[in-house]
Design a protein around this motif. Structure first.
Motif: not given
Ligand SMILES: Cc1cc2nc3c(=O)[nH]c(=O)nc-3n(C[C@H](O)[C@H](O)[C@H](O)COP(=O)(O)OP(=O)(O)OC[C@H]3O[C@@H](n4cnc5c(N)ncnc54)[C@H](O)[C@@H]3O)c2cc1C
Ligand code: HEM
Length: 398
Positions: A258, A262, A358, A360-361, A382, A385-386
């Motif tokens: 990332v 991010t 915005d 990422h998980y 969400i 793709d995250r």
């Protein structure tokens, strides 16, 4: 590309193979281990016993047959499997063995359907699929070898530290016996240990996530003792400082990459925090600018590994917030220094601070835990793709 007639024949046999389901997989593995017992040293026999790996292999073959007109849709699955295979050092010639037993299984279980034409079509289809894997795996082997500090196959590592991290989790610091550098990796990736000992009935290969950021000189993994687990108990009881272990290069398609702006949310249950810890260390090391959330759930303080480490990072980094749930805090967990809430993880408590289109998980833990996390995040809108997750066993979709 297979010709259209071959593709039609393969597709036409899918319903038959699907209906045979576990009978097919059981027959296949039984005959393969009977005729090629050396493969018992390759496969994880506990996964065989639980049925999870056999099911995974066959559903992959069937998925390929179903999508034979457009195999590109399977590219992420091929990547994941190829990454897994390289961790076991799977070699091209072993594909012939698997292919042989696959065709013989079809012949033996469906003698009427297994006409020479059907067998020939399957031989071609299997050959094409095997070719995909062999090609990608060779690329991965070469990439691992060509990196600074990289290697191919097994390399001897010495246990430099053995550190009890909790009641159940012990970490091991591994440095190469040759004293040279080690390849960098992406946080989230794992090492494969190849365990060989007179105390083990078979050679055992197991994956352990790298749990500290890459540093070019050594690797840290942390192992949870599993009830009756062959490798984890061996690691806890029989592996000591100074011992040598055979290690394959880092691999895995679960990793974090990332930009510094991010927001990142790291969510773990139990020993699932190992890849998260590498991610967190990497973010801190690279002076991440955006917010980082560390969410962790475990049984109680005695089973809570790395708590001082995480607390130290939180105190030193204003953009890091942590939230920990203890399912059943013990008497010694008072005052609540290392946890914030009692019970199982409830993400809704934190929605306002962590729901962010915005971000990422990344998450890892037992399957029901990860299913809960995915459902909650998905419910908040969400996008897929995250969401990134790792299964500590044969892969399953959530
Ligand atoms: C990508 C990846 C990363 C991983 N990272 C980590 C990590 O960082 N830390 C970590 O601790 N683990 C990690 N694992 C899990 C690890 O690889 C091992 O699976 C784990 O240590 C258990 O191995 P074991 O040999 O002790 O247990 P196994 O012998 O493989 O047994 C696993 C479980 O199956 C049960 N079992 C065994 N035999 C049978 C049978 N005949 N019938 C029914 N059940 C049976 C056992 O009781 C045990 O609970 C990871 C796995 C993957 C795939
Ligand atoms: C086209 C042929 C093959 C297909 C479709 C296939 C498919 C799969 C799949 C789906 C998995 C599980 C991946 C995961 O956990 O994410 C897997 C794992 C594995 N495969 Fe294959 N495979 C093939 C060939 C082979 C061959 C030739 C070997 C070696 C003899 C092999 C050995 C293994 C091993 C050792 C694992 C890991 C087992 C475990 O974790 O228990 N595979 N394969």
């Amino acid at each position: 590309m297979l010709d259209s007639r071959t593709r039609e024949i393969v597709k036409s046999t899918v319903p038959l193979l699907e209906s045979a389901n576990t009978a097919l997989t059981e027959h296949f593995y039984k005959r393969m281990f009977r005729d090629n017992p050396e493969l018992k040293d390759v496969f994880n026999l506990s996964h065989q016993a639980s049925g999870r790996q056999p099911a995974a292999l066959f559903s992959a073959v069937l998925a390929y047959a179903k999508n034979i007109d457009n195999p590109a849709v399977l590219s992420s699955a091929v990547e994941r499997i190829a990454q897994k295979h390289t961790g076991f050092s799977i070699q091209p010639e072993q594909y012939d063995i698997v292919g042989h037993h696959l065709l013989e299984t079809i012949k033996e279980l469906a003698p009427d359907a297994a006409t020479p034409e059907v067998i020939d079509a399957w031989a071609q289809a299997y050959g094409a699929l095997a070719g995909l894997f062999i090609g990608r795996e060779e690329q991965l082997y070469q990439q691992s070898e060509q990196k600074d500090g990289g290697w191919r196959g097994y390399r001897n590592f010495v246990v430099k530290e053995k550190q009890v991290e909790s009641e159940l989790i012990t970490s091991f610091l591994l440095a190469p016996e040759d004293g040279n550098t080690v390849a960098n990796f992406l946080p989230g990736q794992y090492l494969n240990l190849h365990l060989v000992s007179p105390k083990l009935a078979h050679k055992e290969t197991r994956q352990y996530s790298l749990c500290q950021a890459a540093n070019g000189k050594d690797y840290r993994i942390a192992v949870k003792r599993e009830p009756n687990g062959v490798a984890s108990n061996f690691m806890h009881d029989e592996v000591h400082i100074g011992d040598t272990l055979q290690v394959l290069p880092p691999s895995g398609d679960f990793f974090m990459e990332v930009s510094a702006d991010t927001p990142v949310v790291l969510i773990s249950g139990g020993v699932g925090q190992t890849p998260m810890r590498a991610m967190l260390d990497q973010l801190i090391k690279h002076e991440h600018r955006a917010n980082i959330h560390w969410l962790h759930a475990c049984e109680n303080g005695a089973q809570h590994a790395f708590k001082e480490h995480i607390q130290g990072l939180r105190q030193a980094n204003a953009n890091l917030t942590t939230h920990v749930w203890y399912r059943e805090p013990g008497a010694s967990d008072q005052p609540a220094e290392h946890y914030h809430a009692k019970g199982i993880m409830d993400l809704s408590q934190l929605k306002d601070s962590i729901a962010n289109a915005d971000a990422h998980y990344y998450f890892c833990g037992p399957l029901p835990f990860m299913a809960m996390v995915k459902e909650t995040l998905f419910g908040w809108g969400i996008s897929d793709d995250r969401l990134h997750y790792e299964v500590f066993g044969p892969h399953q979709s959530l």
